[in-house]
Write an enzyme that holds these catalytic residues in place. Structure first.
Site, mmCIF file in Angstrom:
data_model
loop_
_atom_site.group_PDB
_atom_site.id
_atom_site.type_symbol
_atom_site.label_atom_id
_atom_site.label_comp_id
_atom_site.label_asym_id
_atom_site.label_seq_id
_atom_site.Cartn_x
_atom_site.Cartn_y
_atom_site.Cartn_z
ATOM 1 C CB ALA A 83 -0.914 -0.021 1.220
ATOM 2 C CB CYS A 84 2.275 3.803 0.409
ATOM 3 S SG CYS A 84 2.668 3.155 2.043
#
Length: 496
Positions: free
Chosen positions: A25-26
């Site tokens: 993620a991110c």
């Protein structure tokens, strides 16, 4: 900020995001100084995690001299020779990052005394062919370690890139990652694509870059050493191992050679981020690759960054796409940071950090002059992965959780509070900068003391305000469970 966008944590996009199985993620936004509203170089990122509850704490590492032969060592086996002097730097560490139970410190982002800022990392998949040609190294560079050895050593963003790249080349990498590195002059974006190969690009001063979890670097000239740095023999390695059908070193496609382009998990966010900052550019959804750099339609502010990192697909073409289930700020975002690096401020005040905890859709960005801070407020030192009432993370996380019980009712309450408090921080910031700059010219130590007190005060104010919201929401929720009596029943109860 617009309420409909600041409530992504409460909206339908978040509810569908609960079903995703992805662990990586991110989302990140990098802005050149001529593309930002106040002339600052900006790097920013949502730090997303695999679970909802994961606290972070701010740490300050003082400058210190090292012993001869001292090494900076990490749990996975990575060892880097320490410099003669370790620079002062800050880090946002996992709540257990300094214990033996953790895989590493996971300081994730920080800034040092030379105003070098690092945000690490956007996790990225490496394709099977690249993994086979140059396998990952278990004891190599990984996300958990990067800021903790780069920030004590690098005196410029370019030097940080070179240091990190040299370490990957010599000791290998254990993961595929995208890293943001900046100083007051320029910003760089770096991708690690295999066990020993990497590339970094300097973000043009008049443009921005949006990154999700797919490798992004393409159409770059490997011979342009002013703006592109890379591992030795990169083009030859790609050609030898047939990672590209055609290797063009003047329009090199690192992302396609080492990554997995076109994954909806990433390109949906890439499209959305560029659509929000450059709405005049019509682009089809779900293209294999989007432009690496774009010029924004208007200069980008911190408020714009917050709007992007909180965004869902509501009001866009992707809202009608059934499997568009990965917006920006999801419930498992554990913190979001925005670094503004301003060359026109005194040295210790050049980096202004805007820090939010929990999902940014239900949190407030709190401004701090991290290089002027002598003290870490208690709310940024407290807490674990279990709810308690002291830490900043749990103050905001708790409000988001309560608001989700009745988004239609509590969403507007939370949005109004968020817009009011964060709006006040944003509105007053230029005045605070002006006053501190003026005071610094007369008395530097007094200005730094004021900046430290102001930074700590912002955190305490925001956390106390979040507690007040929690109290109001909880009070209303308990009232909502009251049984509704008929007038006759009510009179009988009163008479008892």
């Amino acid at each position: 900020m617009q309420a409909k966008l600041s409530l992504s944590v409460l909206g339908a996009a978040l509810l569908t995001a609960f079903a995703t199985d992805y662990a990586i993620a991110c989302s990140s936004v990098v802005v050149g100084k001529n593309a930002s509203a106040d002339g600052a170089v900006i790097i920013s990122r949502n730090e997303d995690y695999t679970i909802n509850n994961w606290n972070k704490k701010l740490v300050i590492h003082p400058r210190r001299d090292t012993d001869k032969g001292e090494m900076i060592s990490f749990k996975n086996g990575l060892k880097v020779t320490a410099p003669q002097t370790m620079l002062r730097y800050t880090g946002l560490m996992d709540w257990n990052g300094d214990t033996t139970a953790a895989d590493g410190p996971y300081e994730e982002r920080g800034v040092n005394e030379f105003n070098v800022a690092v945000s690490a990392t956007n996790s990225m998949d490496i394709n099977d062919a690249a993994k086979k040609a140059d396998p990952l190294v278990d004891s190599g560079v990984i996300e958990a370690d990067i800021p903790s050895f780069v920030l004590p050593m690098a005196k410029s963003a370019r030097e940080a890139v070179e240091l990190l790249g040299k370490t990957v080349t010599e000791q290998g990498a254990g993961e595929g990652n995208g890293i943001l590195l900046a100083d007051t002059k320029e910003a760089w974006y770096m991708e690690i694509g295999s066990g020993h190969h990497w590339i970094a690009v300097r973000v043009p001063q008049d443009k921005y870059l949006f990154v999700a979890n797919g490798m992004r670097i393409h159409d770059v000239n490997l011979a342009d050493h002013e703006n592109v740095l890379s591992s030795p023999g990169l083009a030859d390695f790609v050609a030898k191992n047939k990672l590209l059908d055609h290797v063009d070193s003047k329009r090199f496609n690192f992302a396609k050679a080492f990554g997995s382009v076109g994954d909806r998990y990433n390109v949906d966010r890439e499209w959305l981020g560029q659509h929000m900052l450059t709405p005049s550019l019509a682009q089809k959804v779900r293209e294999q690759q989007y432009p690496l750099f774009l010029t924004p339609d208007r200069k980008v502010s911190v408020a714009d960054i917050g709007r992007v990192l909180r965004a869902n697909f509501q009001g866009t073409e992707l809202a009608q796409v059934k499997d568009a289930d990965r917006p920006m700020g999801v419930d498992r975002t554990i913190e979001t940071h925005v670094f503004e690096l301003r060359a026109d401020m005194p040295k210790e005040l050049q980096v202004l950090t805007w820090q939010a905890f929990g999902s940014p859709g239900a949190a407030v960005f709190m401004p701090m002059y991290e290089n002027a801070m002598k003290d870490v407020p208690s709310a940024l030192r407290a807490g674990t992965d279990v709810y308690e009432g002291q830490s900043a993370y749990w103050a905001f996380r708790a409000d988001a959780t309560l608001a989700q019980t009745n988004p239609g009712k509590y969403g507007p309450v939370l949005a109004g509070w968020q817009n009011h408090l964060e709006g006040a921080f944003l509105q007053h910031q230029s005045m605070v900068d002006h006053q501190l700059k003026k005071l610094y010219a007369q008395n530097p130590q007094a200005a730094l003391a004021e900046a430290n007190q102001w930074s700590n005060g912002n955190v305490l104010t925001a956390v106390q305000s979040a507690h007040d919201v929690f109290q109001s929401l909880m009070t209303d929720m308990t009232k909502s469970t009251e049984k509704k009596y008929t007038p006759a029943e009510l009179e009988k109860i009163k008479a008892l």
